[in-house]
Write a protein that holds these residues in place. Structure first.
Motif, mmCIF file in Angstrom:
data_model
loop_
_atom_site.group_PDB
_atom_site.id
_atom_site.type_symbol
_atom_site.label_atom_id
_atom_site.label_comp_id
_atom_site.label_asym_id
_atom_site.label_seq_id
_atom_site.Cartn_x
_atom_site.Cartn_y
_atom_site.Cartn_z
ATOM 1 N N VAL A 38 -38.337 16.906 14.163
ATOM 2 C CA VAL A 38 -36.886 16.859 14.328
ATOM 3 C C VAL A 38 -36.709 16.484 12.893
ATOM 4 N N ASP A 39 -36.410 17.385 12.032
ATOM 5 C CA ASP A 39 -35.692 17.415 10.618
ATOM 6 C C ASP A 39 -34.280 17.552 10.481
ATOM 7 N N THR A 40 -33.857 18.284 11.359
ATOM 8 C CA THR A 40 -32.397 18.748 11.163
ATOM 9 C C THR A 40 -31.964 18.389 12.683
ATOM 10 N N PRO A 41 -30.480 18.543 12.664
ATOM 11 C CA PRO A 41 -29.904 18.519 14.064
ATOM 12 C C PRO A 41 -30.332 19.963 14.864
ATOM 13 N N SER A 42 -30.413 21.149 14.042
ATOM 14 C CA SER A 42 -30.662 22.322 14.451
ATOM 15 C C SER A 42 -32.167 22.125 15.389
ATOM 16 N N ASP A 43 -33.206 21.464 14.700
ATOM 17 C CA ASP A 43 -34.397 21.161 15.537
ATOM 18 C C ASP A 43 -34.324 20.478 16.677
ATOM 19 N N ALA A 44 -33.181 19.388 16.651
ATOM 20 C CA ALA A 44 -32.993 18.240 17.766
ATOM 21 C C ALA A 44 -32.457 19.291 18.856
ATOM 22 N N GLU A 45 -31.633 20.385 18.540
ATOM 23 C CA GLU A 45 -30.872 21.234 19.662
ATOM 24 C C GLU A 45 -31.688 21.957 20.151
ATOM 25 N N LEU A 46 -32.975 22.541 19.491
ATOM 26 C CA LEU A 46 -33.980 23.437 20.029
ATOM 27 C C LEU A 46 -34.842 22.558 20.881
ATOM 28 N N ILE B 162 -36.506 16.923 24.633
ATOM 29 C CA ILE B 162 -35.689 15.675 24.481
ATOM 30 C C ILE B 162 -34.635 15.540 25.631
ATOM 31 N N GLU B 163 -34.524 14.522 26.315
ATOM 32 C CA GLU B 163 -33.518 14.179 27.182
ATOM 33 C C GLU B 163 -32.584 13.027 26.566
ATOM 34 N N ASN B 164 -31.440 14.029 26.253
ATOM 35 C CA ASN B 164 -30.442 13.281 25.347
ATOM 36 C C ASN B 164 -29.569 12.688 26.095
ATOM 37 N N TRP B 165 -29.191 11.435 25.893
ATOM 38 C CA TRP B 165 -28.170 10.661 26.589
ATOM 39 C C TRP B 165 -27.275 10.022 25.312
ATOM 40 N N LEU B 166 -27.406 10.596 24.336
ATOM 41 C CA LEU B 166 -26.579 9.988 23.209
ATOM 42 C C LEU B 166 -25.398 11.133 22.980
ATOM 43 N N SER B 167 -24.569 10.970 21.846
ATOM 44 C CA SER B 167 -23.176 11.648 21.862
ATOM 45 C C SER B 167 -23.497 12.998 21.729
ATOM 46 N N ASN B 168 -24.614 13.546 20.506
ATOM 47 C CA ASN B 168 -24.632 14.782 20.137
ATOM 48 C C ASN B 168 -25.911 15.098 19.663
ATOM 49 N N LYS B 169 -26.226 16.333 19.203
ATOM 50 C CA LYS B 169 -27.498 16.747 18.580
ATOM 51 C C LYS B 169 -27.704 15.775 17.157
ATOM 52 N N GLU B 170 -26.648 15.624 16.628
ATOM 53 C CA GLU B 170 -26.647 14.920 15.147
ATOM 54 C C GLU B 170 -27.079 13.424 15.267
ATOM 55 N N ALA B 171 -26.656 13.038 16.673
ATOM 56 C CA ALA B 171 -26.991 11.426 16.934
ATOM 57 C C ALA B 171 -28.549 11.564 17.393
ATOM 58 N N VAL B 172 -29.101 12.444 17.815
ATOM 59 C CA VAL B 172 -30.585 12.526 18.181
ATOM 60 C C VAL B 172 -31.486 12.686 16.702
ATOM 61 N N ALA B 173 -30.955 13.691 15.970
ATOM 62 C CA ALA B 173 -31.513 13.766 14.822
ATOM 63 C C ALA B 173 -31.626 12.421 13.882
ATOM 64 N N ARG B 174 -30.540 11.698 13.975
ATOM 65 C CA ARG B 174 -30.303 10.492 13.149
ATOM 66 C C ARG B 174 -31.102 9.318 13.707
ATOM 67 N N VAL B 175 -31.311 9.231 15.011
ATOM 68 C CA VAL B 175 -32.234 8.109 15.730
ATOM 69 C C VAL B 175 -33.730 8.527 15.501
ATOM 70 N N ILE B 176 -34.018 9.758 15.770
ATOM 71 C CA ILE B 176 -35.639 9.920 15.597
ATOM 72 C C ILE B 176 -35.851 9.828 14.021
ATOM 73 N N ASN B 177 -35.037 10.425 13.008
ATOM 74 C CA ASN B 177 -35.577 10.209 11.699
ATOM 75 C C ASN B 177 -35.315 8.591 11.201
ATOM 76 N N ALA B 178 -34.541 7.958 11.788
ATOM 77 C CA ALA B 178 -34.474 6.429 11.552
ATOM 78 C C ALA B 178 -35.771 5.906 11.885
ATOM 79 N N LEU B 179 -36.368 6.048 13.237
ATOM 80 C CA LEU B 179 -37.295 5.566 13.735
ATOM 81 C C LEU B 179 -38.644 6.012 12.953
#
Length: 408
Positions: free
Chosen positions: A306-314, A321-338
């Motif tokens: 998950v390098d970008t929000p586009s990867d997260a969206e895919l 990915i089961e997304n309970w966050l606000s959007n795809k940008e939040a998903v990419a941010r969390v995974i990259n932070a981890l």
């Protein structure tokens, strides 16, 4: 499982006792998100014991203790105090810092925290045993915060203390009770791992350790024999462009990722508001204590996938990915932070898988096939149009050849 002397966080850990298993999070890991390691509502153990923000829960612990002792006429408070005090020296050795509490203060803290945990687990497992007016189970947000705090590395107490208190209490009950390990798995929602991993849980040190054990793969891979540095795993979009099918697999074990027949099968990863804190603390424990860092390697793999929000969206669209966050940008941010600030060894669990995926993507034939399928086989109408164009081209060539031959 290695002892504290194998810690990667500094030479100071070499002086720790071999029993040490509860750590303060190294500064390198906590600097990007300090709040992920701090309790919100309840302190367990000594590291956050004096935090004024957490004092309101101390009265609740006393209430739990009072109710805990009432149905046990054969056990008195002094019996539990005596039991904990007999383990004081052994319990202190579990921590990586000196605990500035007297023996009586340390014993009181361990007893209150241990009984609190037991009461919490039992009520979570059986809502019929809830105490009237309980402030934790009466509010879902409070229960969520307690659940989060119980999974923090700095908010732990030795498992053997809780186990001994639990055994003393369970011996006075008429009805059979679930074991402490079973209650632990229920509370942290690890029931799926309990049956197959029970052989590992007998060595559990504390609750974060129990959670980390649930991520162990059923089949361990052979160590990586290569001296080459691991290549970064291609991103989800890059894999798709190279013709790799991204598919959700049925396994609940996050490490059960498999690349077979051109398809990358990945277990579903659910992301909630508390996910970053949950995984950060398990990885911090791996960095400080474990020889094999399975979850750290998994998050490193996902970090590059998950390098970008586009990867997260895919991956969201593929239900990986089961997304309970606000959007795809939040998903990419969390995974990259981890995936940042983690120490990744050469013996990476996904070394071979990353090699396979890189080799697949470097083959231009795979990329050409994927491009052809995407551009010319995306729907039945496009396929029919391509076939019609080919047929028309063949007819035109045939007519031209026939015309040339007729002139001769």
């Amino acid at each position: 499982m290695a002892g504290a002397e194998t810690s990667a966080s500094g030479d100071s850990f070499n002086k720790l006792p071999s029993d040490c298993c509860i750590f303060t999070v190294p500064e390198k890991l906590r600097k990007s998100n300090n709040e992920a390691y701090r309790p919100r509502v309840v302190a367990i153990g000594p590291y956050h014991h004096d935090d004024p923000r957490l004092k309101p829960m101390e009265d609740h612990k006393l209430w739990y203790l009072k109710n805990f002792l009432q149905p046990n006429p054969n056990r008195h408070l002094k019996d539990y105090i005596r039991k904990v005090m007999s383990c004081e020296h052994e319990a202190r050795k579990c921590y990586d810092k000196h605990i500035d509490l007297s023996p009586n203060e340390f014993t009181e803290m361990m007893l209150l925290d241990g009984i609190f945990v037991i009461q919490l687990f039992m009520m979570f497992s059986n809502y019929q045993s809830l105490l009237p007016g309980d402030r934790i189970f009466g509010k879902q947000m409070m229960l969520n915060d307690v659940h989060r705090d119980m999974a923090l590395l700095e908010n732990q107490m030795p498992f053997f203390i809780v186990q001994q208190l639990f055994e003393m209490a369970s011996g006075t009950h008429q009805q059979p009770m679930p074991g402490l390990l079973e209650l632990t798995c229920r509370f942290f929602r690890l029931e799926w791992a309990m049956e197959s991993e029970v052989k590992h849980f007998v060595q559990v040190k504390h609750f974060v350790h129990a959670i980390s054990l649930s991520f162990l793969p059923l089949v361990r891979k052979a160590p990586n024999g290569s001296n080459k540095e691991m290549k970064f795993t291609p991103s989800a979009m890059q894999l798709a462009a190279a013709g790799v099918k991204l598919e959700k697999c049925k396994s609940k074990r996050l490490l059960d990722i498999e690349f077979k027949n051109g398809a990358l099968n990945i277990p579903s990863l659910a992301l909630y508001d508390t996910t970053e804190s949950f995984y950060r603390n398990i990885m911090a424990f791996e960095q400080c204590y474990c020889e094999k860092r399975y979850l750290t390697d998994y998050m490193d793999f996902m970090h590059h996938l998950v390098d970008t929000p586009s990867d997260a969206e895919l991956l969201i669209n593929k239900e990986i990915i089961e997304n309970w966050l606000s959007n795809k940008e939040a998903v990419a941010r969390v995974i990259n932070a981890l995936g940042e600030e983690n120490i990744v060894s050469r013996d990476h669990y996904f070394y071979s898988l990353s090699e396979e995926l890189n080799n697949h993507c470097s083959n231009h034939w795979n990329e050409w096939k994927a491009t052809f399928k995407r551009d010319y086989c995306s729907s039945p109408w496009v396929v029919i149009s391509v076939i019609a164009a080919v047929v028309l081209l063949l007819l035109t060539v045939t007519q031209t050849v026939c015309s040339v031959l007729s002139l001769k």
